[in-house]
Scaffold this active site. Structure first.
Site, mmCIF file in Angstrom:
data_model
loop_
_atom_site.group_PDB
_atom_site.id
_atom_site.type_symbol
_atom_site.label_atom_id
_atom_site.label_comp_id
_atom_site.label_asym_id
_atom_site.label_seq_id
_atom_site.Cartn_x
_atom_site.Cartn_y
_atom_site.Cartn_z
ATOM 1 N N TYR A 74 2.846 18.203 -23.235
ATOM 2 C CA TYR A 74 4.006 18.189 -24.127
ATOM 3 C C TYR A 74 4.959 17.092 -23.659
ATOM 4 C CZ TYR A 74 2.504 22.670 -26.121
ATOM 5 O OH TYR A 74 1.800 23.663 -26.768
ATOM 6 N N GLU A 75 5.663 16.465 -24.592
ATOM 7 C CA GLU A 75 6.417 15.252 -24.236
ATOM 8 C C GLU A 75 7.593 15.542 -23.302
ATOM 9 O OE1 GLU A 75 7.685 13.568 -27.942
ATOM 10 O OE2 GLU A 75 9.213 15.076 -28.263
ATOM 11 N N SER A 76 7.952 16.801 -23.146
ATOM 12 C CA SER A 76 8.997 17.143 -22.193
ATOM 13 C C SER A 76 8.525 16.990 -20.746
ATOM 14 C CB SER A 76 9.467 18.577 -22.432
ATOM 15 O OG SER A 76 8.360 19.449 -22.486
#
Lengths: 286, 255
Positions: free
Chosen positions: B50-52
């Site tokens: 996930y881009e987080s």
């Protein structure tokens, strides 16, 4: 093109320790009208309490920066604190639109909001460049994307070694960065855990910084040797504000108050309802 | 036989597109449901990022947002956002990225920025987020979008992220060497790009869906592959895993 200017960053000594202040004092000290202000948090550890204090102190003409502006920025924009927003994704995460942000962009309420829009990659690289004391960030990006047409701060640069054309954007160097973290120790060192986003980069890129924390401890105790820690001498002010990220998450302390995120959609749709909510919950509360 | 919703068919068709060996860049919402369904069914070893910054996340319930602690708690490791975009996405370590949008055109270019003129928009949308670089750095792109005339348009109001551009070899001419959108999964059908023109072409129609329905909901003349197939209905197992996941998610988030 302006003449080349030395951009060398003046080293700071380790004598200037972070001041542990009340939130009111920290905001009064660090945030001035017209400042560029980055309140970061990649949907985790969002500095809500500090942002609310900025609203209570009625700062104006702020140039806000945030990769993922959400409810807190909706509130700042709706209360007329901001002249400009630099961002890459603006929404109520998992819920929908930011109605105050949309009202400002679509209808100029309460006044026009200038926007400078980027991609996440551009902003993450620009914070990194800011922390590194560079004038710009260079990365492979924006290929075939129309933001290049509408944002004059997206330019290209040729690699002197390979000839490849790369994207470049100015480094982000905010006047002040405001973030929330789990813990500070009594010396003013700050530890972040979990989804750490761009908080470290934002603080190191900024001239001044405020970090609100869940608690101030005597000592961090046993910890991972690679824990994300900002030394006291890189931080301007620390305020102990338990729950200061509410309604967002603070890993290890509190989960997201999802009912509030859902409720905000309705509150923010109507200008008067929004103003009334802000009066009751922010202007008169603390 | 089992009854299912068009949305379930879409999510299941998207999940089936993922492989055990994929490293998948996942977005919140439909992509997250599809990616985790794949992980819980035929692709247990798939890597979800996930881009987080959460790498090898194995959430037991679907995250409310990209910053959800569930992602971090179940991940192998969590890195900062600059590192995520520099080393992992730009570094070429993602085989497949999921995207969606408010508008798509026949070459699978996407708009998540504005409806109307950029400077004076009718509707200000959230913006691109990670999409402009996800679209060019991932080995290939899967797009999940519910079919509607409003979303499947002749011409985008704004090109947020590159699909096949103007078609043909446009991506290569721009210097992009990744495949771009190789599959578009809707609640009515599945598109894949034509080998030459790169126009998104229907390759599979979901059970019970008529061509007229697809055309009514698409703002350009729809093309069909010569060997058009019917999508296999969701199996009992796929449906029960998806519904269990969504029930767990609702229970976890209703507190």
């Amino acid at each position: 093109m302006s003449e080349p200017v030395s951009q060398f960053v003046k080293p700071v000594t380790n004598s200037g320790r972070a001041k542990i202040l009340s939130l009111h004092e920290a905001v009064a000290l660090c945030v001035h009208d017209g400042d560029t202000v980055a309140m970061e948090g990649f949907t985790h550890l969002i500095p809500y309490a500090a942002g609310h204090e900025v609203i209570r102190q009625q700062r104006k003409h702020l140039q806000l920066i945030r990769m993922t502006p959400d409810i807190l920025y909706d509130q700042l924009i709706g209360m007329g604190c901001a002249d400009k927003l630099m961002f890459s994704w603006g929404g109520n995460p998992g819920v929908g639109s930011l109605h105050r942000f949309r009202d400002a962009v679509e209808n100029g309420w309460p006044h026009a909001l200038e926007i400078e829009e980027h991609s996440h990659a551009a902003m993450a690289n620009a914070y990194d460049a800011g922390a590194a004391g560079l004038p710009c960030a260079v990365f492979r990006g924006y290929v075939g994307a129309e933001l290049i047409r509408v944002n004059k701060n997206i330019k290209s640069i040729q690699c002197p070694f390979t000839g490849e054309t790369l994207a470049t954007v100015p480094a982000i160097r905010p006047d002040v960065a405001i973030v929330h973290a789990q813990r500070a120790d009594r010396q003013g060192n700050v530890m972040f855990e979990g989804i750490v986003g761009v908080q470290k980069e934002a603080v190191l890129a900024a001239k001044r910084s405020i970090i609100t924390v869940e608690e101030v401890v005597a000592d961090f105790g046993a910890r991972n040797r690679n824990a994300v820690i900002l030394p006291s001498w890189t931080v301007t002010a620390i305020a102990c504000v338990p729950g200061g990220a509410h309604p967002s998450y603070a890993q290890g302390y509190s989960r997201r108050d999802n009912n509030f995120y859902i409720a905000w959609d309705k509150i923010a749709r109507d200008r008067n309802q929004f103003l009334s909510w802000m009066q009751t919950h922010v202007m008169q509360g603390r | 036989m089992n009854a299912y919703t068009p949305n379930e068919m879409m999510t299941i068709a998207a999940a089936r597109s993922l492989r055990n060996e994929d490293v998948c860049f996942v977005g919140i919402g439909a992509p997250s449901a599809a990616a985790n369904l794949a992980r819980l069914t035929h692709a247990p070893a798939i890597t979800l990022i996930y881009e987080s910054g959460t790498i090898e996340a194995k959430p037991s319930v679907l995250p409310l947002s990209i910053g959800d602690g569930e992602l971090c708690d179940t991940a192998l490791t969590t890195v900062g956002v600059p590192e995520m975009f520099r080393y992992w996405l730009q570094g070429g370590r993602i085989t497949v990225g999921f995207l969606g949008g408010a508008q798509i055109d026949r070459f699978a270019n996407l708009n998540t920025t504005v409806m109307g003129d950029y400077a004076h928009p009718k509707v200000r949308l959230p913006g691109g987020g990670g999409a402009p670089e996800i679209a060019t750095h991932c080995g290939e792109i899967f797009i999940i979008m519910a079919h509607s005339r409003r979303a499947f348009v002749e011409k985008l109001d704004f090109i947020t992220s590159l699909g096949h551009g103007e078609g043909g070899d446009h991506r290569q001419r721009l210097g992009v060497c990744t495949q771009g959108p190789t599959r578009l999964i809707t609640d009515l059908c599945i598109f894949e790009p034509d080998a030459i023109t790169r126009e998104m072409t229907v390759v599979s129609i979901h059970p019970g869906i008529k061509r007229e329905q697809i055309q009514e909901n698409t703002g350009w003349p729809v093309r069909y592959a010569a060997d058009l197939k019917e999508t296999i209905s969701p199996t009992d197992s796929e449906l029960s895993v998806l519904r269990d996941l969504q029930a767990r998610t609702r229970a976890a988030h209703s507190g």
